[in-house]
Design an enzyme around this catalytic site. Structure first.
Site, PDB file in Angstrom:
ATOM      1  N   GLU A  65       0.701  -1.171   0.114  1.00 54.56           N
ATOM      2  CA  GLU A  65       0.195  -0.057  -0.121  1.00 54.56           C
ATOM      3  C   GLU A  65       0.731   1.285  -0.001  1.00 54.56           C
ATOM      4  O   GLU A  65       2.013   1.359   0.840  1.00 54.56           O
ATOM      5  CB  GLU A  65      -0.872   0.071   1.284  1.00 54.56           C
ATOM      6  CG  GLU A  65      -1.681   1.132   1.478  1.00 54.56           C
ATOM      7  CD  GLU A  65      -2.258   1.177   2.943  1.00 54.56           C
ATOM      8  OE1 GLU A  65      -1.572   0.558   3.863  1.00 54.56           O
ATOM      9  OE2 GLU A  65      -3.372   1.747   2.994  1.00 54.56           O
TER      10      GLU A  65
ATOM     11  N   LYS B 293      -9.553   2.167  -1.886  1.00 55.41           N
ATOM     12  CA  LYS B 293      -9.796   1.582  -0.609  1.00 55.41           C
ATOM     13  C   LYS B 293     -11.215   2.100  -0.021  1.00 55.41           C
ATOM     14  O   LYS B 293     -11.295   3.240  -0.025  1.00 55.41           O
ATOM     15  CB  LYS B 293      -8.496   1.952   0.095  1.00 55.41           C
ATOM     16  CG  LYS B 293      -8.517   1.391   1.507  1.00 55.41           C
ATOM     17  CD  LYS B 293      -7.368   1.914   2.353  1.00 55.41           C
ATOM     18  CE  LYS B 293      -7.150   1.403   3.711  1.00 55.41           C
ATOM     19  NZ  LYS B 293      -5.970   1.932   4.283  1.00 55.41           N
TER      20      LYS B 293
ATOM     21  N   CYS C 151      -5.007  -3.131   3.198  1.00 47.86           N
ATOM     22  CA  CYS C 151      -4.872  -2.771   4.782  1.00 47.86           C
ATOM     23  C   CYS C 151      -5.950  -2.722   5.633  1.00 47.86           C
ATOM     24  O   CYS C 151      -6.357  -3.848   5.970  1.00 47.86           O
ATOM     25  CB  CYS C 151      -4.109  -1.395   4.884  1.00 47.86           C
ATOM     26  SG  CYS C 151      -2.796  -1.095   6.109  1.00 47.86           S
TER      27      CYS C 151
HETATM   28  O1  AKG Z   1      -5.883  -1.586  11.261  1.00 46.14           O
HETATM   29  C1  AKG Z   1      -4.643  -1.436  11.483  1.00 46.14           C
HETATM   30  O2  AKG Z   1      -4.237  -1.801  12.498  1.00 46.14           O
HETATM   31  C2  AKG Z   1      -3.644  -0.636  10.343  1.00 46.14           C
HETATM   32  C3  AKG Z   1      -4.390  -0.225   9.250  1.00 46.14           C
HETATM   33  C4  AKG Z   1      -3.506   0.938   8.725  1.00 46.14           C
HETATM   34  O3  AKG Z   1      -2.349   1.074   9.142  1.00 46.14           O
HETATM   35  C5  AKG Z   1      -4.138   1.272   7.411  1.00 46.14           C
HETATM   36  O4  AKG Z   1      -5.192   1.053   6.794  1.00 46.14           O
HETATM   37  O5  AKG Z   1      -3.263   2.220   6.727  1.00 46.14           O
END
Ligand code: AKG
Length: 259
Positions: free
Chosen positions: A40, A111, A146
């Protein structure tokens, strides 16, 4: 089917052009793989919020061009991770790009679940609204990014749309690494699908990254797992195992809700 998970990340204040070149070289070293995946927001770092607007690009911007060329030169399906996309109306999105071996864009995914609650991505970027799957020879990818990993209904939606291989580029922090590994396995077990989750290397804007890219099979077994730094994780998958697992243990057919 051979997949290469490219766990990279910005090195300090590394300029974007240098990162792009590094990513492109790594992709081109994967000749012989079928599918190559980047993390990402690898051009900025997932926590470098001030860089999102500065480095945002149109969908068909410099990262798109270089990744399209890299996919074509290498002859692979390339999930080029995500970029900070600036849409025509000025909204920023965290957008994944998937290219075919011909270098043509096969799909893009914005996303859906933005991370940060009342700060960071959650306030700086817009939310995607579309589930995205991509048909490859022999399998179908389901795209997530993510924080999406925490939302099982998204993955179930992808499976209902035909996904058998769930791909999750991420910039997950080290602090919650245990969740990352657990959730990647959970999404594989509950959906009886492969999960390829690609983390970032390094520390972004003071946030140490979990790395630990992971490949999980449809039974939940971990096929391979990376460490913290820049690393290429190569795994061999058998797409037929998805149907075989779903047939041997047909739990998905016993769903009561949401069908
Ligand atoms: O859910 C998490 O602990 C991390 C999510 C995250 O860092 C993101 O989506 O950029």
């Amino acid at each position: 089917m051979r997949a290469s998970l490219l766990q990279i990340g910005p090195d300090g204040d590394e300029p974007v052009d240098s990162l792009r070149d590094r990513a492109s070289s790594l992709v081109q070293e994967q000749a012989g793989a079928d599918l190559v995946i980047l993390p990402e927001l690898w051009t900025t770092g997932a926590f470098a919020f001030e860089r999102f607007a500065a480095e945002a690009e149109p969908l068909r911007g410099p990262t798109y061009e270089l990744m399209a060329e890299s996919a074509r030169k290498t002859g692979v399906w390339l999930h080029a991770g995500s970029i900070p996309e600036r849409a025509e109306d000025g909204t920023l999105y965290n957008t994944s790009l998937v290219f075919g071996p011909d270098g043509e864009l096969a799909a893009s995914y914005r996303k859906m679940h933005r991370f940060g609650f009342d700060r960071g991505e959650a306030v700086l970027m817009g939310a995607g609204t579309e589930l995205v799957t991509v048909a490859l020879p022999g399998t179908t990818l389901g795209l997530a990014t993510c924080y999406d990993l925490r939302f099982p209904e998204l993955f179930r939606g992808l499976v209902d749309a035909g996904a058998e291989l769930l791909v999750v580029p991420a910039g997950w922090p080290e602090r919650r690494r245990a969740h990352w590994t657990l959730l990647a396995q959970a999404r594989a077990v509950e959906n009886q699908a492969y999960v390829l989750a690609v983390g970032s290397a390094g520390t972004h804007a003071g946030v140490p990254q979990a790395g630990h890219s992971i490949a999980v099979d449809p039974w939940g077994a971990v096929l391979a797992e990376a460490g913290h730094g820049q690393q290429v994780l190569t795994v061999d998958l058998d797409p037929a195992r998805v149907a075989a697992t779903r047939e041997e243990f047909p739990a998905l057919k016993d769903r009561v809700l949401g069908r």
